[in-house]
Design a protein around this motif. Structure first.
Motif, PDB file in Angstrom:
ATOM      1  N   UNK A 153     -11.298  -1.667  -8.792  1.00  0.00           N
ATOM      2  CA  UNK A 153      -9.889  -1.918  -8.527  1.00  0.00           C
ATOM      3  C   UNK A 153      -9.559  -3.402  -8.386  1.00  0.00           C
ATOM      4  N   UNK A 154      -8.363  -3.719  -8.800  1.00  0.00           N
ATOM      5  CA  UNK A 154      -7.760  -5.024  -8.498  1.00  0.00           C
ATOM      6  C   UNK A 154      -6.344  -4.679  -8.054  1.00  0.00           C
ATOM      7  N   UNK A 155      -5.625  -5.633  -7.513  1.00  0.00           N
ATOM      8  CA  UNK A 155      -4.236  -5.432  -7.093  1.00  0.00           C
ATOM      9  C   UNK A 155      -4.059  -4.269  -6.107  1.00  0.00           C
ATOM     10  N   UNK A 156      -4.713  -4.347  -4.937  1.00  0.00           N
ATOM     11  CA  UNK A 156      -4.563  -3.275  -3.948  1.00  0.00           C
ATOM     12  C   UNK A 156      -3.117  -3.086  -3.487  1.00  0.00           C
ATOM     13  N   UNK A 157      -2.304  -4.120  -3.574  1.00  0.00           N
ATOM     14  CA  UNK A 157      -0.885  -3.995  -3.186  1.00  0.00           C
ATOM     15  C   UNK A 157      -0.200  -2.940  -4.046  1.00  0.00           C
ATOM     16  N   UNK A 158      -0.452  -3.022  -5.347  1.00  0.00           N
ATOM     17  CA  UNK A 158       0.170  -2.057  -6.261  1.00  0.00           C
ATOM     18  C   UNK A 158      -0.382  -0.653  -6.025  1.00  0.00           C
ATOM     19  N   UNK A 159      -1.700  -0.577  -5.830  1.00  0.00           N
ATOM     20  CA  UNK A 159      -2.334   0.745  -5.665  1.00  0.00           C
ATOM     21  C   UNK A 159      -1.745   1.474  -4.456  1.00  0.00           C
ATOM     22  N   UNK A 160      -1.670   0.773  -3.316  1.00  0.00           N
ATOM     23  CA  UNK A 160      -1.172   1.433  -2.102  1.00  0.00           C
ATOM     24  C   UNK A 160       0.318   1.765  -2.240  1.00  0.00           C
ATOM     25  N   UNK A 161       1.101   0.836  -2.805  1.00  0.00           N
ATOM     26  CA  UNK A 161       2.543   1.102  -2.964  1.00  0.00           C
ATOM     27  C   UNK A 161       2.780   2.307  -3.852  1.00  0.00           C
ATOM     28  N   UNK A 162       2.047   2.365  -4.947  1.00  0.00           N
ATOM     29  CA  UNK A 162       2.366   3.409  -5.935  1.00  0.00           C
ATOM     30  C   UNK A 162       1.829   4.773  -5.535  1.00  0.00           C
ATOM     31  N   UNK A 163       0.904   4.819  -4.575  1.00  0.00           N
ATOM     32  CA  UNK A 163       0.356   6.131  -4.184  1.00  0.00           C
ATOM     33  C   UNK A 163       0.789   6.524  -2.775  1.00  0.00           C
ATOM     34  N   UNK A 164       1.790   5.822  -2.248  1.00  0.00           N
ATOM     35  CA  UNK A 164       2.166   6.016  -0.844  1.00  0.00           C
ATOM     36  C   UNK A 164       2.554   7.464  -0.546  1.00  0.00           C
ATOM     37  N   UNK A 165       3.165   8.130  -1.496  1.00  0.00           N
ATOM     38  CA  UNK A 165       3.610   9.509  -1.242  1.00  0.00           C
ATOM     39  C   UNK A 165       2.616  10.572  -1.697  1.00  0.00           C
ATOM     40  N   UNK A 166       1.408  10.119  -2.077  1.00  0.00           N
ATOM     41  CA  UNK A 166       0.413  11.086  -2.555  1.00  0.00           C
ATOM     42  C   UNK A 166      -0.108  11.962  -1.416  1.00  0.00           C
ATOM     43  N   UNK A 167      -0.384  13.205  -1.760  1.00  0.00           N
ATOM     44  CA  UNK A 167      -0.972  14.129  -0.773  1.00  0.00           C
ATOM     45  C   UNK A 167      -2.420  13.761  -0.448  1.00  0.00           C
ATOM     46  N   UNK A 168      -3.006  12.921  -1.296  1.00  0.00           N
ATOM     47  CA  UNK A 168      -4.413  12.553  -1.099  1.00  0.00           C
ATOM     48  C   UNK A 168      -4.648  11.889   0.254  1.00  0.00           C
ATOM     49  N   UNK A 169      -3.619  11.257   0.793  1.00  0.00           N
ATOM     50  CA  UNK A 169      -3.780  10.634   2.115  1.00  0.00           C
ATOM     51  C   UNK A 169      -4.106  11.706   3.153  1.00  0.00           C
ATOM     52  N   UNK A 170      -3.409  12.845   3.102  1.00  0.00           N
ATOM     53  CA  UNK A 170      -3.671  13.932   4.045  1.00  0.00           C
ATOM     54  C   UNK A 170      -4.962  14.668   3.692  1.00  0.00           C
TER      55      UNK A 170
END
Lengths: 336, 273
Positions: free
Chosen positions: A206-223
């Motif tokens: 990975x590069x650009x962790x800012x983009x990764x976290x922003x774009x997956x913020x609503x993913x169910x994967x967090x839960x």
């Protein structure tokens, strides 16, 4: 920048000459774990200068776990020996939070002004280190008063501030001019350790962790995955060098107030009167922590509040590894 | 002399006014001059008990005393509700950015309040009324759960007499015959009110769920996100943008807010959570 060479023996003698006048802290090696300890005549010769970072973040020297914040600030002259580049990078965040806008925190500021920072290059790494993935180096280039780079028989010493110059100038007999060959060797050493840390994380894509976290913020994967093994122990927040959150509370002396480190991973962190809680699940809290470090502070200050020190990985009881979390989220980016 | 930004000054509690069964107004006299901009908040403490953030409900033009209207909701507010008057409290602040009164010059202002959210809006309304000639229409839409839950019951009759101030009220529910205005959520009032979108700004304060649905309604009606002002209250603690508790995305509500336009927060996930 003024540059000297010092032999290892002379460096240790130099430190011994400081312990009577300053509060000096250095790293003592306990079976591979480096811990910050107050130095005295007896232990100042057994410190570790280089290696890697301590598990204890240096924020505690400026922002103690608990302190009164209504009294007049005071600070003793302090010297820290053995800070690493990740530690110095942490201070960029805590400085941005505590100094200025809208007012400076007088307690942090006073300690910061009264502390001399002696850093060193890393010449080893922990399995959890990933500074190179965060575009940082395992050796300092700014943010220190004095930096030491290990070399044959001693250290190359860089002097970055007037305070450091004064400290050295009255003890000049310990230092000598560096041979150019040693400077060349330092560059080789730095390239070597940078490669070692990169190789340690060669699987990360990975590069650009800012983009990764922003774009997956609503993913169910967090839960379902990322936060599923969190046991809410808060250890990751307390070892994090950029975590600045605190809670104010009243004391029995009714007009004074104390602050204590707080953690956004605690269930009650964002709870409001009446019971409402915008961060009421472990997943919401964990993604808030990732977003705080990788999105929000980047938006505020232009740099990440994660320096890749890996302390949070090392202490996690639930084996949550931010490097792996970002790798998992990256895979999801297209699917969100 | 050193003065810590975390230290409160003393304020005498002059009077406690009962508004509803769980809301009281506390009239305070700080020991030093204490000015604020309407919409800014203060940290109020009971020495040795605790501290919590509140937005004054009095006009900033009234400088000798400060009114703070408080609902009993947690342990600090419960302790406050047990006070009778005459006690000494702690106060520090004011903090944050208040309502942009200057930017409302020549504009029509639609105020939308819910429940105890009327507290900061009373301060705002009084500020507008103090210099009424600067603004166009001033419309207040205020919703409460029941007629008993209306705060400042004694002020509404006076306000209804003020020329240029239009007031519409609603209650969520009510036995037949006990309420002669709208029964329904405050958003019903927004269906009824007719505004000139080109020159109207709205200012909303209330519980998070009410702010959420009011914002949705205002957007539906045609308000632009930058013309919807919201009081984003959270558990502000230090008031100085440092302790972290009130973070909303990259904003610190205590210093960047508490008043935001919807434009500023619309991209933040779950801003009304």
């Amino acid at each position: 920048m003024l540059t000297y060479f010092v032999t290892e023996t002379n460096w240790l003698n130099f430190i011994s000459s400081l312990v009577s006048q300053y509060r000096v802290f250095g790293l003592i090696d306990y079976e591979g774990e480096l811990k910050w300890r107050r130095l005295n005549e007896a232990n100042s010769h057994s410190i570790t200068i280089t290696k890697y970072r301590s598990i204890q973040p240096i924020k505690k020297f400026f922002f103690p776990v608990k302190e009164e914040v209504t009294a007049e600030p005071s600070a003793q002259k302090t010297i820290l020996i053995g800070c690493k580049n990740c530690d110095l990078n942490h201070l960029k965040t805590t400085d941005s939070m505590f100094v200025g806008s809208p007012v400076s925190d007088p307690y942090y500021l006073k300690r910061r002004e009264n502390t001399i920072i002696i850093s060193s290059d890393c010449d080893d790494f922990r399995k959890t280190c990933f500074c190179t993935s965060m575009d940082e180096d395992p050796f300092p280039s700014k943010g220190f008063d004095i930096n030491l780079s290990p070399t044959r028989g001693g250290f190359i010493v860089e002097i970055a501030t007037k305070t450091a110059e004064q400290l050295i100038s009255v003890r000049k007999h310990y230092f000598q001019d560096p041979q150019p060959i040693l400077l060349q060797e330092r560059e080789k050493m730095r390239k070597r350790i940078t490669e070692l840390v990169k190789n340690n994380n060669s699987e990360l894509n990975w590069t650009d962790p800012q983009r990764i976290v922003s774009s997956t913020y609503n993913s169910k994967a967090w839960d379902d995955d990322i936060a599923s093994t969190c046991v809410e122990c808060d250890a990751c927040r307390f070892v994090c060098g950029t975590c600045y959150c605190f809670i104010l509370s009243e004391t029995k002396d009714i007009w004074s107030r104390i602050r204590t480190w707080d953690s956004c991973q605690s269930a009650g962190y964002a709870r409001v009167a009446g019971g409402g809680n915008p961060k009421n699940t472990r997943a919401k809290r964990l993604k808030n922590f990732y977003a705080c470090k990788l999105v929000y502070r980047k938006e505020n200050f232009g740099f990440y509040a994660c320096t890749g020190c890996g302390r949070c990985i090392e202490v996690c009881q639930g084996k949550i590894d931010i490097r792996q979390s970002l790798a998992k989220l990256k895979k999801l980016e297209k699917n969100v | 002399m050193f003065k810590s930004p975390y230290k409160s000054i003393k304020a005498e509690l002059l009077e406690v006014i009962e508004e509803t069964s769980n809301i009281k107004t506390f009239v305070l006299k700080p020991e030093e001059k204490f000015s604020f901009v309407t919409g800014q908040f203060v940290e109020l403490s009971i020495p040795g008990v605790g501290e919590a953030p509140f937005t004054p409900s009095s006009s900033p033009f009234k400088t000798d005393k400060i009114d703070v209207t408080i609902m009993k909701a947690g342990y600090v507010t419960e302790a406050l509700h047990n006070l009778k008057g005459g006690e000494t409290l702690g106060i520090r602040g004011p903090y944050g950015r208040g309502y942009p009164v200057e930017e409302l010059n020549k504009k029509d202002v639609l105020i939308v309040g819910g429940g105890v959210g009327m507290a900061p809006l009373r301060s705002f309304l009084l500020t507008l009324l103090e210099q009424k000639e600067k603004f166009g229409r001033i419309i207040l839409c205020y919703g409460s759960r029941t007629p008993e839950d209306v705060v400042y019951k004694y002020l509404f009759p006076e306000w209804k007499k003020v020329k240029g101030l239009e007031i519409m009220q609603s209650v969520d529910k009510c036995p037949v015959g006990e309420w002669d205005e709208t029964v329904g959520l405050v958003t019903c009032l927004l269906d009824k009110v007719k505004v000139d979108l080109a020159k109207t700004v709205s200012v909303v304060c209330g519980p998070p769920i009410m702010m959420k649905f009011s914002t949705t309604k205002l957007l539906d009606v045609g308000f632009k996100p930058q013309n919807i002002y919201l009081s984003m209250e959270a558990n502000m603690s230090c008031g100085l943008g440092k302790c972290g508790h009130c973070q909303l995305g990259h904003h610190f509500i205590c210093k960047d807010g508490p008043v935001f336009t919807y434009e500023q927060i619309k991209n933040i996930p779950e801003p009304f959570a």
